[in-house]
Design an enzyme around this catalytic site. Structure first.
Site, PDB file in Angstrom:
ATOM      1  N   ARG A  87       7.780   6.098  -5.431  1.00 11.38           N
ATOM      2  CA  ARG A  87       7.948   7.261  -6.104  1.00 11.38           C
ATOM      3  C   ARG A  87       9.498   7.536  -6.517  1.00 11.38           C
ATOM      4  O   ARG A  87      10.258   8.369  -5.819  1.00 11.38           O
ATOM      5  CB  ARG A  87       6.684   8.965  -6.077  1.00 11.38           C
ATOM      6  CG  ARG A  87       5.738   7.930  -6.257  1.00 11.38           C
ATOM      7  CD  ARG A  87       4.979   9.642  -6.037  1.00 11.38           C
ATOM      8  NE  ARG A  87       3.956   8.814  -4.991  1.00 11.38           N
ATOM      9  CZ  ARG A  87       3.051   9.156  -4.243  1.00 11.38           C
ATOM     10  NH1 ARG A  87       3.912  10.073  -3.965  1.00 11.38           N
ATOM     11  NH2 ARG A  87       1.617   9.400  -4.238  1.00 11.38           N
ATOM     12  N   TYR A 142      -7.840  -6.678   5.662  1.00  8.65           N
ATOM     13  CA  TYR A 142      -7.262  -4.412   5.404  1.00  8.65           C
ATOM     14  C   TYR A 142      -8.226  -4.139   4.895  1.00  8.65           C
ATOM     15  O   TYR A 142      -7.335  -3.895   4.016  1.00  8.65           O
ATOM     16  CB  TYR A 142      -6.169  -5.869   6.160  1.00  8.65           C
ATOM     17  CG  TYR A 142      -4.630  -4.586   6.175  1.00  8.65           C
ATOM     18  CD1 TYR A 142      -5.811  -2.957   6.994  1.00  8.65           C
ATOM     19  CD2 TYR A 142      -3.792  -4.321   6.189  1.00  8.65           C
ATOM     20  CE1 TYR A 142      -4.827  -2.442   7.206  1.00  8.65           C
ATOM     21  CE2 TYR A 142      -2.497  -3.253   6.760  1.00  8.65           C
ATOM     22  CZ  TYR A 142      -2.831  -2.048   7.160  1.00  8.65           C
ATOM     23  OH  TYR A 142      -2.723  -1.492   7.194  1.00  8.65           O
ATOM     24  N   ARG A 150       3.814   5.277  16.078  1.00  7.05           N
ATOM     25  CA  ARG A 150       3.681   6.988  15.646  1.00  7.05           C
ATOM     26  C   ARG A 150       2.910   7.971  16.956  1.00  7.05           C
ATOM     27  O   ARG A 150       1.909   7.382  17.507  1.00  7.05           O
ATOM     28  CB  ARG A 150       3.067   7.204  14.494  1.00  7.05           C
ATOM     29  CG  ARG A 150       1.779   6.482  14.518  1.00  7.05           C
ATOM     30  CD  ARG A 150       1.287   6.088  12.565  1.00  7.05           C
ATOM     31  NE  ARG A 150      -0.233   5.006  12.695  1.00  7.05           N
ATOM     32  CZ  ARG A 150      -0.291   4.646  11.864  1.00  7.05           C
ATOM     33  NH1 ARG A 150      -0.219   4.824  10.745  1.00  7.05           N
ATOM     34  NH2 ARG A 150      -1.025   3.675  11.791  1.00  7.05           N
ATOM     35  N   ARG A 197       0.544  -1.471   0.198  1.00  8.98           N
ATOM     36  CA  ARG A 197       0.388  -0.168  -0.051  1.00  8.98           C
ATOM     37  C   ARG A 197       0.807   1.002  -0.076  1.00  8.98           C
ATOM     38  O   ARG A 197       0.217   2.331  -0.490  1.00  8.98           O
ATOM     39  CB  ARG A 197      -0.869   0.181   1.279  1.00  8.98           C
ATOM     40  CG  ARG A 197      -0.087  -0.038   2.655  1.00  8.98           C
ATOM     41  CD  ARG A 197      -1.349  -0.821   3.577  1.00  8.98           C
ATOM     42  NE  ARG A 197      -2.093  -0.100   4.210  1.00  8.98           N
ATOM     43  CZ  ARG A 197      -3.461   0.202   4.654  1.00  8.98           C
ATOM     44  NH1 ARG A 197      -4.151  -0.087   3.940  1.00  8.98           N
ATOM     45  NH2 ARG A 197      -3.714   1.219   4.833  1.00  8.98           N
ATOM     46  N   ARG A 201      -4.425  -7.608  15.064  1.00  9.35           N
ATOM     47  CA  ARG A 201      -2.677  -7.000  15.899  1.00  9.35           C
ATOM     48  C   ARG A 201      -4.068  -6.123  16.902  1.00  9.35           C
ATOM     49  O   ARG A 201      -5.188  -5.581  16.534  1.00  9.35           O
ATOM     50  CB  ARG A 201      -2.156  -6.477  15.388  1.00  9.35           C
ATOM     51  CG  ARG A 201      -0.963  -6.000  15.526  1.00  9.35           C
ATOM     52  CD  ARG A 201      -0.224  -6.879  15.627  1.00  9.35           C
ATOM     53  NE  ARG A 201       0.625  -6.557  17.005  1.00  9.35           N
ATOM     54  CZ  ARG A 201       1.527  -6.843  17.498  1.00  9.35           C
ATOM     55  NH1 ARG A 201       1.152  -7.720  18.280  1.00  9.35           N
ATOM     56  NH2 ARG A 201       2.633  -5.847  18.497  1.00  9.35           N
ATOM     57  N   GLU A 228       0.466   6.186  19.930  1.00  9.70           N
ATOM     58  CA  GLU A 228      -0.083   4.227  18.977  1.00  9.70           C
ATOM     59  C   GLU A 228       1.002   3.384  19.641  1.00  9.70           C
ATOM     60  O   GLU A 228       2.000   3.416  18.942  1.00  9.70           O
ATOM     61  CB  GLU A 228      -0.973   4.596  17.341  1.00  9.70           C
ATOM     62  CG  GLU A 228      -1.147   3.638  16.444  1.00  9.70           C
ATOM     63  CD  GLU A 228      -1.580   4.209  15.624  1.00  9.70           C
ATOM     64  OE1 GLU A 228      -1.910   5.398  15.120  1.00  9.70           O
ATOM     65  OE2 GLU A 228      -1.970   2.905  14.553  1.00  9.70           O
ATOM     66  N   ASP A 241      -9.871  -0.546   3.953  1.00  8.86           N
ATOM     67  CA  ASP A 241     -10.004   1.083   4.209  1.00  8.86           C
ATOM     68  C   ASP A 241     -10.964   1.186   3.557  1.00  8.86           C
ATOM     69  O   ASP A 241     -11.787   0.350   3.401  1.00  8.86           O
ATOM     70  CB  ASP A 241      -9.001   1.678   3.427  1.00  8.86           C
ATOM     71  CG  ASP A 241      -7.415   1.471   3.671  1.00  8.86           C
ATOM     72  OD1 ASP A 241      -6.898   1.056   4.073  1.00  8.86           O
ATOM     73  OD2 ASP A 241      -6.499   1.893   2.191  1.00  8.86           O
TER      74      ASP A 241
HETATM   75  N1  UDP Z   1       5.336   1.252   7.425  1.00  6.53           N
HETATM   76  C1  UDP Z   1       6.206   1.375   7.788  1.00  6.53           C
HETATM   77  N2  UDP Z   1       6.896   2.434   7.752  1.00  6.53           N
HETATM   78  C2  UDP Z   1       6.928   3.899   8.147  1.00  6.53           C
HETATM   79  C3  UDP Z   1       4.604   3.378   6.807  1.00  6.53           C
HETATM   80  C4  UDP Z   1       4.236   2.022   7.790  1.00  6.53           C
HETATM   81  O1  UDP Z   1       7.326   0.007   6.935  1.00  6.53           O
HETATM   82  O2  UDP Z   1       6.840   4.608   8.305  1.00  6.53           O
HETATM   83  C5  UDP Z   1       4.188  -0.371   6.714  1.00  6.53           C
HETATM   84  C6  UDP Z   1       4.480  -0.973   7.554  1.00  6.53           C
HETATM   85  O3  UDP Z   1       4.197  -2.875   6.987  1.00  6.53           O
HETATM   86  C7  UDP Z   1       2.618  -0.910   7.997  1.00  6.53           C
HETATM   87  C8  UDP Z   1       2.679  -0.387   6.732  1.00  6.53           C
HETATM   88  O4  UDP Z   1       3.622   0.105   6.066  1.00  6.53           O
HETATM   89  O5  UDP Z   1       1.850  -2.165   8.201  1.00  6.53           O
HETATM   90  C9  UDP Z   1       1.160   0.007   6.469  1.00  6.53           C
HETATM   91  O6  UDP Z   1       1.135   1.559   7.055  1.00  6.53           O
HETATM   92  P1  UDP Z   1      -0.056   2.554   7.111  1.00  6.53           P
HETATM   93  O7  UDP Z   1       0.771   3.050   8.255  1.00  6.53           O
HETATM   94  O8  UDP Z   1      -0.345   2.713   5.587  1.00  6.53           O
HETATM   95  O9  UDP Z   1      -1.393   1.460   7.201  1.00  6.53           O
HETATM   96  P2  UDP Z   1      -2.191   1.879   8.881  1.00  6.53           P
HETATM   97  O10 UDP Z   1      -1.573   1.045  10.119  1.00  6.53           O
HETATM   98  O11 UDP Z   1      -2.043   2.780   8.753  1.00  6.53           O
HETATM   99  O12 UDP Z   1      -3.329   1.062   8.381  1.00  6.53           O
END
Ligand code: UDP
Length: 377
Positions: A178, A356, A288, A174, A256, A308, A358
């Site tokens: 770029r 999973y 985060r 996801r 999780r 979090e 969105d």
């Molecule tokens: N991810 C990562 N580093 C980051 C942010 C995301 O490796 O700084 C990876 C990690 O494997 C995570 C996945 O991308 O589980 C999806 O993260 P995202 O924050 O997009 O998903 P959310 O938890 O918000 O659904």
């Protein structure tokens, strides 16, 4: 006289609410229950110090589906927020997703060709052959070792509680990669945050439905058995955990969970200068920090932040993410066979389908489910 609802909808989250709204429009009578004391599931937002706080973590609406975008815009006006998270690794700060700003900071380079060459050299040094078998191999063969070690490995392992080599690659697919200076975390055509929060959307979707909060489906089942339930229903839409519905009879699926630590920082006008800052180092216990006012370009004198913390799920915790590895997917398949045989019960949503999803995909799936329901009636 005993009321008979057309649908008992278990879960007042986005999936259940869209379904309830559409069915109510078609003249069906819906009862929506939720065991929490509020509607809106995990997209629940609540005002605190005049700031819309995303109570269960950051929710940024994004979609490429114009119909879904038009749909949500009927229920709220969306602002023009674009998610551009930052990543802190030790004392280094990077832009996400992986783009020229990230590469320039990491390697002191300027052009896409320079970045591509460094990444290609790092990938070549790994000697990964064939298709990537797991998240680690996929990540390294996409961005090379430096980005993997600093921005992916620690974050992913604390988020999911297991080694990157034991995780499916789709989790990270996801994230865009770029070779332009573009920090937009999503590739979707439409993106924004509802002005005034998400709860109002669900409130509007639930207009015309009967809503009961603090009610667990298991209590309804008990009362049904003992014939003490004072209402009836023809069909169920169940958006809770599918394994829980079947009393874990085939075993437990893994989820999780998360712990959110919210704090009001009085007199702090701007804590971190961005809505989302990821802490990608394994040693920092949270993944985060969110500063909610920045989702709305807020100018309040105080701020609210949320840390979090990922954690493993045990019974009684909120299940936020399904863990879609092979083992769990196989078990889910067996539950879905039971679900198929269950008469007059539809399963939907992230927990009912163990996917999973969105928010936009939830809306698509709920509308599709309504279509099928109407067809068979
Ligand atoms: N991810 C990562 N580093 C980051 C942010 C995301 O490796 O700084 C990876 C990690 O494997 C995570 C996945 O991308 O589980 C999806 O993260 P995202 O924050 O997009 O998903 P959310 O938890 O918000 O659904």
């Amino acid at each position: 006289m005993m009321i008979t609802y057309d649908y008992l909808i278990v879960g007042a989250g986005l999936y259940g609410a869209v379904f309830a709204h559409e069915m109510t429009k078609k003249g069906r009578h819906c009862l929506v229950i939720d065991r929490r004391d509020h509607i809106a599931g995990n997209i629940y937002t609540k005002k605190w110090a005049d700031i819309d706080v995303h109570w269960y973590g950051a929710h940024i609406f994004h979609t490429s589906n114009k119909n879904v975008w038009d749909y949500v815009n009927e229920f709220a006006e969306f602002n023009n927020f674009v998610n551009s998270p930052l990543a802190v690794y030790k004392d280094e700060l990077y832009n996400l997703p992986f783009n020229m700003n990230t590469f320039s900071k990491m390697w002191g380079i300027r052009t896409p060709d320079e970045a591509k060459k460094i990444i290609a050299d790092q990938i070549a040094a790994e000697k990964i052959t064939g298709d990537a078998k797991n998240l680690e191999e996929h990540a390294i063969s996409m961005v090379g070792r430096d980005v993997y070690e600093k921005l992916i490995k620690g974050y992913t392992e604390k988020q999911w509680g297991r080694d990157c080599s034991e995780l499916p690659a789709f989790i990270i697919k996801r994230l865009p990669l770029r070779f332009t200076y573009d920090n937009n975390y999503f590739n979707d055509r439409y993106q924004g945050i509802p002005i005034g929060g998400y709860t109002q959307i669900v409130e509007k979707l639930l207009e015309g439905s009967h809503v009961m909060l603090g009610v667990d489906y298991r209590d309804i089942k008990e009362k049904q058995k003992s014939k003490t339930l004072d209402f009836d229903f023809k069909k169920i839409l169940y958006t809770g955990m599918i394994d829980e519905y079947f009393d874990y009879c085939l075993g437990e699926l893994e989820y999780r969970s998360l712990r959110f630590e919210h704090a009001l920082l009085e007199g702090v006008e701007n804590y971190q200068g961005n809505a989302v800052v990821n802490y990608t180092e394994r040693q920092v216990p949270y993944t985060r920090i969110i500063e909610h006012k920045h989702f709305d370009f807020g100018k309040q004198k105080d701020t609210v932040i949320t840390k979090e913390y990922p954690k493993s799920w045990v019974k009684g915790d909120e299940p936020y993410y399904p863990v879609n590895n092979d083992k769990n997917n196989e078990l889910y398949q067996r539950y879905s066979e039971l679900a198929y045989k269950e008469e007059n019960v539809i399963f939907g949503g992230r927990l009912g389908k163990y996917r999973y999803y969105d928010m936009d995909k939830i809306i698509e799936a709920a509308l599709e489910c309504v279509g099928k329901e109407v067809d068979i009636q």
